[in-house]
Structures are given as structure tokens and as C-alpha cells.
Scaffold this active site. Structure first.
Site, PDB file in Angstrom:
ATOM      1  N   ARG A  32       0.838  -1.213   0.000  1.00 42.56           N
ATOM      2  CA  ARG A  32       0.000   0.000   0.000  1.00 42.56           C
ATOM      3  C   ARG A  32       0.871   1.262   0.000  1.00 42.56           C
ATOM      4  O   ARG A  32       0.532   2.261  -0.632  1.00 42.56           O
ATOM      5  CB  ARG A  32      -0.915  -0.006   1.232  1.00 42.56           C
ATOM      6  CG  ARG A  32      -1.930  -1.149   1.216  1.00 42.56           C
ATOM      7  CD  ARG A  32      -3.297  -0.676   0.781  1.00 42.56           C
ATOM      8  NE  ARG A  32      -4.151  -1.769   0.370  1.00 42.56           N
ATOM      9  CZ  ARG A  32      -5.213  -2.219   1.040  1.00 42.56           C
ATOM     10  NH1 ARG A  32      -5.551  -1.655   2.186  1.00 42.56           N
ATOM     11  NH2 ARG A  32      -5.944  -3.189   0.564  1.00 42.56           N
ATOM     12  N   ASP A 135      10.839 -15.344  17.397  1.00 42.42           N
ATOM     13  CA  ASP A 135      11.861 -15.521  18.440  1.00 42.42           C
ATOM     14  C   ASP A 135      12.303 -14.225  19.130  1.00 42.42           C
ATOM     15  O   ASP A 135      12.908 -14.277  20.206  1.00 42.42           O
ATOM     16  CB  ASP A 135      13.115 -16.188  17.850  1.00 42.42           C
ATOM     17  CG  ASP A 135      12.878 -17.644  17.513  1.00 42.42           C
ATOM     18  OD1 ASP A 135      11.787 -18.155  17.781  1.00 42.42           O
ATOM     19  OD2 ASP A 135      13.810 -18.277  16.966  1.00 42.42           O
ATOM     20  N   ARG A 170       0.733 -32.203  39.309  1.00 40.42           N
ATOM     21  CA  ARG A 170       1.855 -32.682  38.488  1.00 40.42           C
ATOM     22  C   ARG A 170       2.878 -31.588  38.203  1.00 40.42           C
ATOM     23  O   ARG A 170       2.569 -30.404  38.253  1.00 40.42           O
ATOM     24  CB  ARG A 170       1.317 -33.201  37.144  1.00 40.42           C
ATOM     25  CG  ARG A 170       0.673 -34.565  37.273  1.00 40.42           C
ATOM     26  CD  ARG A 170      -0.011 -34.941  35.983  1.00 40.42           C
ATOM     27  NE  ARG A 170      -0.458 -36.323  36.021  1.00 40.42           N
ATOM     28  CZ  ARG A 170      -1.368 -36.825  35.206  1.00 40.42           C
ATOM     29  NH1 ARG A 170      -1.946 -36.080  34.296  1.00 40.42           N
ATOM     30  NH2 ARG A 170      -1.709 -38.094  35.298  1.00 40.42           N
ATOM     31  N   ARG A 179      15.389 -21.102  19.316  1.00 43.42           N
ATOM     32  CA  ARG A 179      16.613 -21.880  19.115  1.00 43.42           C
ATOM     33  C   ARG A 179      17.802 -21.265  19.832  1.00 43.42           C
ATOM     34  O   ARG A 179      18.575 -21.946  20.475  1.00 43.42           O
ATOM     35  CB  ARG A 179      16.943 -21.903  17.617  1.00 43.42           C
ATOM     36  CG  ARG A 179      16.611 -23.179  16.959  1.00 43.42           C
ATOM     37  CD  ARG A 179      17.126 -23.181  15.573  1.00 43.42           C
ATOM     38  NE  ARG A 179      16.724 -21.979  14.849  1.00 43.42           N
ATOM     39  CZ  ARG A 179      16.330 -21.946  13.604  1.00 43.42           C
ATOM     40  NH1 ARG A 179      16.282 -23.052  12.919  1.00 43.42           N
ATOM     41  NH2 ARG A 179      16.000 -20.824  13.004  1.00 43.42           N
TER      42      ARG A 179
HETATM   43  O1  F6P Z   1      13.019 -19.014  13.707  1.00 43.14           O
HETATM   44  C1  F6P Z   1      11.774 -19.235  14.250  1.00 43.14           C
HETATM   45  C2  F6P Z   1      11.591 -20.662  14.655  1.00 43.14           C
HETATM   46  O2  F6P Z   1      10.235 -20.816  14.935  1.00 43.14           O
HETATM   47  C3  F6P Z   1      12.470 -21.147  15.808  1.00 43.14           C
HETATM   48  O3  F6P Z   1      11.988 -20.783  17.071  1.00 43.14           O
HETATM   49  C4  F6P Z   1      12.455 -22.632  15.583  1.00 43.14           C
HETATM   50  O4  F6P Z   1      13.590 -23.229  16.157  1.00 43.14           O
HETATM   51  C5  F6P Z   1      12.489 -22.737  14.096  1.00 43.14           C
HETATM   52  O5  F6P Z   1      11.919 -21.548  13.594  1.00 43.14           O
HETATM   53  C6  F6P Z   1      11.781 -23.930  13.517  1.00 43.14           C
HETATM   54  O6  F6P Z   1      11.928 -23.884  12.133  1.00 43.14           O
HETATM   55  P1  F6P Z   1      11.224 -24.887  11.113  1.00 43.14           P
HETATM   56  O7  F6P Z   1       9.769 -24.545  11.080  1.00 43.14           O
HETATM   57  O8  F6P Z   1      11.896 -24.616   9.822  1.00 43.14           O
HETATM   58  O9  F6P Z   1      11.475 -26.252  11.644  1.00 43.14           O
END
Ligand code: F6P
Length: 331
Positions: A32, A135, A170, A179
Site C-alpha cells: 500500500r 523468536d 503434576r 533456538r
Molecule cells: O526461527 C523461528 C523458529 O520458529 C524457531 O523458534 C524454531 O527453532 C524454528 O523456527 C523452527 O523452524 P522450522 O519450522 O523450519 O522447523
């Protein structure tokens, strides 16, 4: 615009890497904003793979109608391996020339910006990036597009787990995405009142978790939730569960939940839609002003540009105060 700067008449836009809620809102704002400024927008499908395979289409204001509330990305995404090769980049450049693109907006994370930096340098091609990843692991912006939605999805799920955890007294280990970064774990841990949060930024040894379990077991808590970022260095949630079972098997009944890709989908939150819309408009304006090789973000509510070089080299710091707060309120 300086005299040597080329006029921007056509801008390509793509999404790359893991999708995140709000990417559509960003695409919409880029398209846009182009139309508003009499620039022709081009959608590049399937990330850098689409640039290589000429999966490129002209867009208009109507192509992005009713997408602001949709999760995922209408342009689709990919983690392109081919774009890392010379051959792939050459093919991609031929398609840039074919469509006479003057500049590009890339929406994604670290890998997306690394690719953009290399391509932009190699062909002297203006590219501006928008941080889009759940992330929140990009240096130069307080928040990335998608983080707020993802963390709210996690909180909703963890609240539900709390119900059943309490009913059965639990201990749950809940793995969340991240990651290399623990932002999802830390924010959701605080918001859902987790007893412990394990993140890659803070190398907390397993003894600390044992101590906390010892403390809480003495106080007879009715449920315990340990949120673990997938990149945590103590091992997988299953390994953690095993270690706790060995030591506390007589006192705790344990369960594991891995939230997985549910965190990546869903309707973007208001915060993500606003952030994405803002960054989409700013990215086009930045290109028109001659900016290149940089990511646009927001820090302390102000627009901030960070060179790709810095955005990809540096890691955002986890706020020490957040960790302190999490520790205090989880006693
Ligand atoms: O980069 C975002 C993310 O969701 C990470 O948190 C995760 O480790 C990764 O992508 C998973 O990637 P894919 O969907 O390619 O397995």
C-alpha cells in the site's frame, strides 16, 4: 535523494525464513505504501527461492485486501539453500533485472538479512529489512513482528496446562520455541507464573532446578510448571524430565508438553499488526530516501535503522531485570 541515487519505481517484497504472525500485515503495508507513492510493488513468492525461480508477480492495493488479520504469509516462505550459492544469486539477479526491480524489502530474521546483505553488496542493490520472527532474537529492535502473538499463544496454552497440572498435582516441562533466544520462554514464564524458566542466555545448571524443586516440594505447591526454551543448554525437555525423575521420582509426577509450531500460527495481535504496518511503510520510505543494507526497527518507541551487518552480528540482550523479576515472583 542524491543525484547519483537511482529513482525507485519498482520494489519487490518477500518473506523468508520461519513465518510469523504479522508478516501479512507487513506485506500489506509495503504494497500500500508503494501504491501511495506511485511505485509498482512486486510480490516475490517463496522467499529467495522465488527470486531464483522467477516466481514474481506484480501487485496492487487490492492484492493485499483482507490479509491484515491473517497469520502466515500470503507470499509463502522458504529457507533457501540455493540463495547461499553463487549460482543461485546470479539467477536471482537476472530476475531482478528482468522485472526491472529498483529495490527490495525483505521480511524475516537473521538468515534473511545475511542473504540480503550479501546480495545487496554483490549487485549494489538497495534492500531494507523488516524483522519478522517469533523468536524476538534480532538486534536493533525492541520487538520483532510475530513475537507478541506467539507469546500470547504460549501463555494461553500454559494457562490451560496449569489447570490440568493443578488437578493432578503434576510437574510439567513445557518446551517453547527459541533456538538461540529465550524471549518467548521468559515472557511467557513471567506471564503464566511458571515456577522455573530455562533459557539459552542464562546457563543455569540443573542443580538450580533441583534446589527450586526441593524448596517448592517442601511448601507443597499443587502444580509446578517449568518452561524450557528449545535452545536451552541443559538438554531436551525429555532429558530434563529423566533427571528430575531419577532424583525426585517419589515426590513428583512429571509430564512433558512440546508446544511446537502452534506458536507460529494464528491471527496476529494488535501489537504485531501495528508494528508490522509501521515498519512496512517506513521500509518503503527508507528506500525512497536512499537507505540500503539496513533493517528498520523500533527502539524505545522510536524508529531505528540498524545496518544488516550489526543486526546479524550482534545478539539482543535478555533484560537482566526480567530474569530477576521471574526469580522473585516464582518463589
Ligand atoms: O526461527 C523461528 C523458529 O520458529 C524457531 O523458534 C524454531 O527453532 C524454528 O523456527 C523452527 O523452524 P522450522 O519450522 O523450519 O522447523
Amino acid at each position: 535523494m542524491t543525484s547519483e541515487q537511482k529513482e525507485i519505481n519498482r520494489i519487490g517484497v518477500l518473506t523468508s525464513g520461519g513465518d510469523s504472525p504479522g508478516m501479512n500485515a507487513a506485506i500489506r503495508a509495503v504494497v500500500r505504501s508503494c501504491v501511495f507513492n506511485e511505485i509498482t510493488p512486486y510480490g516475490i513468492y517463496e522467499g529467495y527461492d522465488g527470486l531464483i525461480n522467477n516466481n514474481i508477480q506484480k501487485m496492487n492495493a487490492g492484492s493485499v485486501k483482507h490479509i491484515i488479520y491473517q497469520g502466515g504469509t500470503i507470499l509463502k516462505s522458504a529457507r533457501s539453500q540455493a540463495f547461499k550459492t553463487e549460482e543461485g544469486m546470479e539467477k536471482a539477479w537476472k530476475n531482478v533485472e528482468k522485472h526491472e526491480l529498483d529495490a527490495m524489502v525483505v521480511i524475516g530474521g537473521d538468515g534473511t538479512f545475511k542473504g540480503a546483505m550479501k546480495f545487496g553488496d554483490k549487485y549494489d542493490f538497495p534492500i531494507v529489512g523488516i524483522p519478522g520472527t517469533i523468536d524476538n532474537d534480532i538486534y536493533g529492535t525492541d520487538f520483532t513482528v510475530g513475537f507478541d502473538t506467539a507469546v500470547n499463544t504460549v501463555v494461553e496454552a500454559v494457562d490451560k496446562i496449569r489447570d490440568t497440572a493443578t488437578s493432578h498435582s503434576r510437574l510439567f516441562f513445557i518446551e517453547v520455541m527459541g533456538r538461540d533466544a529465550g524471549f518467548i520462554a521468559m515472557y511467557s514464564g513471567i506471564a503464566a507464573g511458571a515456577e522455573e524458566v530455562l533459557i539459552p542466555e542464562k546457563d543455569r545448571d540443573i542443580e538450580r532446578l533441583f534446589e527450586s524443586l526441593e524448596r517448592t516440594s517442601r511448601r507443597q505447591k499443587t502444580s509446578r510448571l517449568v518452561i524450557v526454551a528449545e535452545g536451552d543448554t541443559n538438554g531436551s525437555v525429555y532429558e530434563l524430565e529423566n533427571q528430575v525423575q531419577e532424583r525426585f521420582g517419589d515426590r513428583y509426577e512429571t509430564k512433558v508438553t512440546i508446544l511446537g509450531h502452534v506458536q507460529r500460527g494464528g491471527r496476529p495481535s494488535c501489537a504485531d499488526r501495528v508494528l508490522a504496518s509501521r515498519l512496512g511503510v517506513l521500509s518503503v520510505e527508507a528506500l525512497m530516501e536512499g537507505r540500503r543494507n539496513a533493517m528498520v526497527g523500533v527502539r524505545n518507541r522510536k524508529v531505528k535503522f540498524t545496518d544488516f551487518d550489526q543486526a546479524t552480528k550482534r545478539n539482543p540482550q535478555m533484560d537482566e531485570e526480567l530474569m530477576r523479576v521471574a526469580d522473585i515472583i516464582s518463589i
